[in-house]
Design an enzyme around this catalytic site. Structure first.
Site, PDB file in Angstrom:
ATOM      1  N   TYR A 240     -22.840  -6.205  18.046  1.00 36.42           N
ATOM      2  CA  TYR A 240     -23.331  -7.272  18.907  1.00 36.42           C
ATOM      3  C   TYR A 240     -24.366  -6.784  19.902  1.00 36.42           C
ATOM      4  CZ  TYR A 240     -20.359 -10.878  17.061  1.00 36.42           C
ATOM      5  OH  TYR A 240     -19.796 -11.806  16.230  1.00 36.42           O
TER       6      TYR A 240
ATOM      7  N   HIS B 294     -10.651   2.658   5.146  1.00 32.37           N
ATOM      8  CA  HIS B 294     -10.869   2.004   6.440  1.00 32.37           C
ATOM      9  C   HIS B 294     -12.355   2.027   6.799  1.00 32.37           C
ATOM     10  CE1 HIS B 294      -6.524   2.051   7.050  1.00 32.37           C
ATOM     11  NE2 HIS B 294      -6.704   1.327   8.134  1.00 32.37           N
TER      12      HIS B 294
ATOM     13  N   VAL C 264       0.832  -1.202   0.000  1.00 29.19           N
ATOM     14  CA  VAL C 264       0.000   0.000   0.000  1.00 29.19           C
ATOM     15  C   VAL C 264       0.868   1.254   0.000  1.00 29.19           C
ATOM     16  CG1 VAL C 264      -1.607   1.365   1.388  1.00 29.19           C
ATOM     17  CG2 VAL C 264      -2.012  -1.075   1.062  1.00 29.19           C
TER      18      VAL C 264
END
Length: 409
Positions: A401, A339, A305
């Site tokens: 979650y 990201h 990268v």
């Protein structure tokens, strides 16, 4: 007393930096032994708890809600459309059947679609799991960077050919004469002889993001090396049951998972692929663990990268007159976007924590570079790894979650 009877001389302890001692091979061997023993213990625990064989459906279920439906696999297979579109566009540009502007528009459309199409698919399909979504978007992100480099490099080759340049001015991507790397089995090509399906798909699977016509090639495939890397890759499957049992937020030290992933991906997996393809450049990472500045860490932990950013993003901005700080900030901004793209879309949650965590590296890099150095700078880098970006990602996992399993945990 005679001088030969003296038992003390002026000297430093070996572990002191002033001693100049640098041979720590025994300590490295100790780390390797501990790693092997810890993995053996994990292996034995999994045999006792889950039996000798791990249910393949159990592993596949991490990627698919319905193991017999393959949305992520189908999405990855569909990426061939964009690969071939880039190749055929370059072929038309090489022979002049389409104009430079038309080729640019086609490439922009193709690259934009590479990001929009998979994300829209992941957000639309209810059968796509978060892991399958991350895998699919990861593949498409890699393809985006590869195909951008592909069109950029071929454009340079056209410019050089049109200008009838005698010397290569931008990169070693368009050699005009045959070269030798010690192996007679690999044929060297010059533009536009590189515009073939074989060349394109070699680049797609090669462990690099930067295209060039003639990659350095190793003379042969080392079977023992290949088997060792394969063993390291497969060994990760032993951890699947343990990870599944720890799927509650903050139960697993996320920076430890990151370190394991780094070794599994950047050393084991990429070396395995490189050896299989006889890809000669194995510099996938440098000594980022010794980083004394944040900038050094980001430039050395992910070399593919870093090379792409330097070659296709950072240096072109400098040539356009943009100052170094703004160019570096733009690189971090692009990295922050990807990201966020790879986390928020698969989880279908938009919090911008990954984006902000990445952009926070800009002031952190300035602070560490200005006020800290040596061991203090290295400690600051490690602290940022432990409580920085990984925690931002973990916040997404926590919320996921809580939303999906909060009522049952």
């Amino acid at each position: 007393c005679k001088m030969s009877n003296l038992c003390h001389v002026l000297q430093e302890s070996l572990l002191s930096s002033a001693s100049g001692y640098s041979n720590y091979r025994g300590i490295l061997n100790w780390c390797v032994v501990m790693l092997v023993l810890s993995n053996a213990r994990l292996f034995l625990e999994n045999i006792i708890k889950y039996g000798i064989l791990v249910d393949p459906i159990q592993v596949v279920s991490l990627f698919l809600k319905d193991p017999y439906s393959w949305p992520s696999a189908c999405l990855i297979i569909a990426s061939n459309v964009f690969i071939l579109a880039a190749l055929y566009t370059e072929r038309r540009l090489a022979v002049g059947t389409i104009s430079k502007m038309t080729g640019l528009i086609l490439h922009i459309f193709n690259l934009t679609s590479l990001l929009i199409f998979p994300s829209a698919t992941v957000l639309t399909l209810t059968s796509m799991t978060p892991v399958g979504g991350v895998l699919s978007l990861g593949v498409y992100t890699v393809l985006f960077l590869k195909l951008y480099s592909y069109q950029d490099t071929n454009r340079w080759c056209r410019e050089i050919r049109q200008a009838k340049a005698k010397k290569l001015t931008r990169s070693y991507s368009c050699p005009s004469v045959a070269q030798s790397n010690g192996s007679a089995v690999h044929t060297y090509v010059s533009y536009p002889g590189n515009l073939t399906h074989r060349d394109m798909y070699y680049f797609v699977f090669a462990p690099t993001l930067c295209y060039q016509l003639n990659f350095p090639r190793s003379p042969r495939i080392r079977k023992r090396f290949l088997i060792r890397r394969l063993f390291e890759m497969v060994r990760g499957n032993w951890m699947v049951p343990t990870i599944q049992n720890s799927m509650k937020p903050f139960q697993v030290p996320n920076h430890l998972i990151w370190l394991i992933f780094f070794y599994w991906f950047f050393h084991s997996s990429m070396n395995f692929v490189a050896e299989l393809l006889q890809f000669g450049d194995r510099e996938f990472y440098k000594d980022w663990w010794n980083s004394e500045t944040v900038t050094y860490f980001w430039a050395n932990w992910n070399i593919p990268v870093h090379k792409w950013c330097l070659r296709h993003f950072y240096k072109p901005m400098l040539k356009k007159g943009i100052n170094k700080f703004l160019a570096q900030t733009a690189v971090f901004l692009m990295s922050a976007f990807f990201h966020e793209y790879l986390v928020s879309v698969p989880l279908k949650m938009f919090r911008l924590w990954a984006f902000m965590g990445m952009m926070a590296q800009v002031p952190l890099a300035w602070f560490v570079g200005r006020f800290l150095n040596g061991n203090y700078g290295n400690a600051a880098v490690w602290i940022s790894l432990i409580i920085g970006q990984p925690v931002a990602v973990l916040m997404y996992v926590h919320d996921y979650y809580v939303i999906h399993y909060g009522g049952t945990t």
